[in-house]
Enzyme design. Structure first.
Site, mmCIF file in Angstrom:
data_model
loop_
_atom_site.group_PDB
_atom_site.id
_atom_site.type_symbol
_atom_site.label_atom_id
_atom_site.label_comp_id
_atom_site.label_asym_id
_atom_site.label_seq_id
_atom_site.Cartn_x
_atom_site.Cartn_y
_atom_site.Cartn_z
ATOM 1 N N GLY A 234 -24.467 59.477 -18.838
ATOM 2 C CA GLY A 234 -24.520 60.965 -19.025
ATOM 3 C C GLY A 234 -23.207 61.381 -19.634
ATOM 4 N N GLU B 214 -28.270 59.367 -24.427
ATOM 5 C CA GLU B 214 -28.565 60.513 -25.104
ATOM 6 C C GLU B 214 -27.431 61.003 -26.002
ATOM 7 O OE1 GLU B 214 -30.171 63.328 -21.426
ATOM 8 O OE2 GLU B 214 -28.357 62.072 -20.967
ATOM 9 N N SER C 116 -16.552 63.802 -18.164
ATOM 10 C CA SER C 116 -15.492 62.977 -18.134
ATOM 11 C C SER C 116 -15.570 61.815 -17.099
ATOM 12 C CB SER C 116 -14.184 63.827 -17.508
ATOM 13 O OG SER C 116 -14.003 65.013 -18.316
#
Length: 502
Positions: free
Chosen positions: A263, A288, A266
């Site tokens: 995902g 993604e 940071s």
């Protein structure tokens, strides 16, 4: 005029300013704009539409792939242009408008909007606004640094506006794989069995007659805001790497692992950096977004191929990526988000999913979206597409927030995005809890011992012990379950240093 960018001569007469193109919009329209995690977003039309909204009544329902860059969401929200927004955003100004109820927000799994549009569950798209590298001789639109929902917006829109971005190199052409599933009930399986397979076109197909305007821009994407790894994110990365090494030693994985999904943000970015220093090799990524760490993995040789829906990089890494496109184009493909996030493919490929949590509770439920259960942060994004269907569903977060006043591990989450049934592994800098095969009471022990910060561990253990005395398959003290959130709301800290009115 721009012969290398507008290759169909009949379209040259469609070139106009953004202000002129903005006159094509009417109040109440549904608009689909390109853009996915600040990449490949339209640069000129949001500004022109916001300016028009300041002068007259103009409100639109805006759909995108994910978040936009260049402050566009905030600019449009501030101008009163946005009536409804979907499916994901990261802008602080828009966030305030959403939480004040001034802009309605529809939070969807990122694999879903294209399917909903296809099924016409909502209003169809009136105008699609798509950033492009070029328009080909047959009218095909060459996307820039993201695909997102652009192909589906174009397929449905009555009119299409193309922003040709001269700052994007023509060498991006060929990086994309545009595939749209057939309509039901005649849909066939999506024919991807290997991360590097290409199954579609390199352009978004459109009847040139539906292209109503072409706007010329020359502006880069907003650079990624992901911060460098710190001691805590490095510790989280080390726990994840050690866990995966244990899976290899147990024979459940090979040194190539299975395709990775990571995902945005940071912490997840730091975990990927940690893999670059591991013994894993010849890895693949089916995700993604490609962040700086994915490029580092490609450069290190640990990663052989990466599939995503966008490339979101810091400025120096983006410059390197663009300067070396001829090399990266053999290792990277960008797809529509309904393909990058499709549950069928996640399950088939056996994805190892690593996503960030706002908070999780002692039974493994994860909140990814709502601060204190009520205030939207960004949206669920694609984490749910992967979590439920992944080979391994891993959620990571630091154990503390707001200095040390908030514990990100709580007795009961204030909002559930990923229920305990979709979560395999939880990680903080304190440790890792492997929840596979554990009953709720066993899960709680693992999470308290391994993930809760020492400052909150004793209090959490006391809560769990007293809840168990009351009984239940999933023990809770309902009068106390959200008391940590209430304490923070009243005192600014979850610590037991002040009385809480109940």
């Amino acid at each position: 005029m721009f012969k290398d960018r507008i290759r169909l001569a009949s379209l040259e007469q469609k070139v106009m300013t953004a202000g002129q193109a903005a006159r094509l919009f009417s109040d109440g329209m549904t608009v689909g704009m390109s853009g996915f995690t600040r990449a490949g977003d339209c640069k000129a039309m949001p500004v022109a539409l916001a300016e028009r909204a300041k002068q007259e009544t103009l409100r639109i329902n805006l759909l995108t792939g994910a978040s936009l860059g260049n402050g566009s969401d905030g600019l449009m929200a501030e101008a009163g242009l946005l009536a409804k927004r979907s499916p994901f955003q990261v802008d602080s100004t828009l966030r305030k408008k959403i939480n004040a109820g001034e802009v309605l927000f529809c939070d969807y799994h990122l694999s879903q909007p294209a399917e909903q549009l296809r099924a016409q569950g909502g209003r169809p798209v009136d105008i699609a606004v798509i950033e492009a590298v070029a328009i080909t001789e047959d009218g095909g639109i060459v996307p820039t640094t993201s695909v997102g929902n652009s192909a589906n917006f174009v397929a449905q829109a009555k009119q299409v506006i193309v922003e040709i971005n001269l700052s994007m190199p023509v060498a991006l052409e060929g990086l994309h794989d545009i595939y749209i599933p057939e309509d039901r009930p005649n849909r066939q399986p999506i024919p991807i069995t290997e991360v590097s397979e290409r199954i579609g076109h390199t352009t978004i197909k459109v009847d040139p007659e539906r292209i109503a305007a072409i706007v010329i821009t020359d502006a880069p994407d907003s650079p990624s805001t992901a911060t460098p790894p710190d001691a805590e994110t490095n510790a989280i990365a080390a726990h994840v790497v050690q866990f995966l090494q244990g899976e290899v030693e147990a024979g459940r994985l090979t040194e190539e692992l299975l395709p990775l999904q990571v995902g945005i943000g940071s912490i997840a970015n730091a975990v990927t950096y940690g893999l670059a220093e591991s013994s894993f090799k010849n890895m693949t990524m089916y995700s993604e977004v490609l962040q700086d760490s994915a490029v580092a993995l490609l450069d290190s040789g640990h990663l052989r191929f990466a599939s995503a829906s966008s490339v979101t990089l810091t400025a120096p890494v983006m410059n390197k990526f663009m300067d070396n496109l001829e090399r990266y184009r053999h290792q990277v493909v960008l797809r529509p988000q309904e393909i990058s996030n499709h549950p069928e493919l996640v399950r088939r490929l056996g994805i190892i999913a690593i996503n960030a949590a706002l908070e999780f509770d002692i039974y493994g439920n994860v909140n990814s979206t709502h601060v204190s259960g009520t205030h939207m942060m960004n949206g669920i994004g694609g984490s749910g597409d992967f979590a439920r269907n992944a080979h391994l569903s891993i959620f990571v977060t630091k154990s503390l927030a707001k200095g040390s006043d908030i514990s990100r591990v709580v007795p009961m989450v204030s909002h559930v995005d990923h229920c305990e049934h979709d979560v395999d592994v939880l990680v903080t800098e304190c440790g890792l809890a492997d929840l596979r095969g554990l009953a709720p009471r066993e899960r709680a022990v693992k999470i308290i011992e391994n993930c809760v910060h020492p400052d909150f561990r004793e209090t959490m253990a006391s809560y769990f012990e007293r809840a168990c005395q009351r009984g239940g398959h999933t023990p809770h003290l309902l009068e106390e379950a959200l008391s940590w959130h209430l304490r923070y709301e009243q005192t600014g800290s979850m610590r037991e240093t002040a009385d809480v009115a109940v």
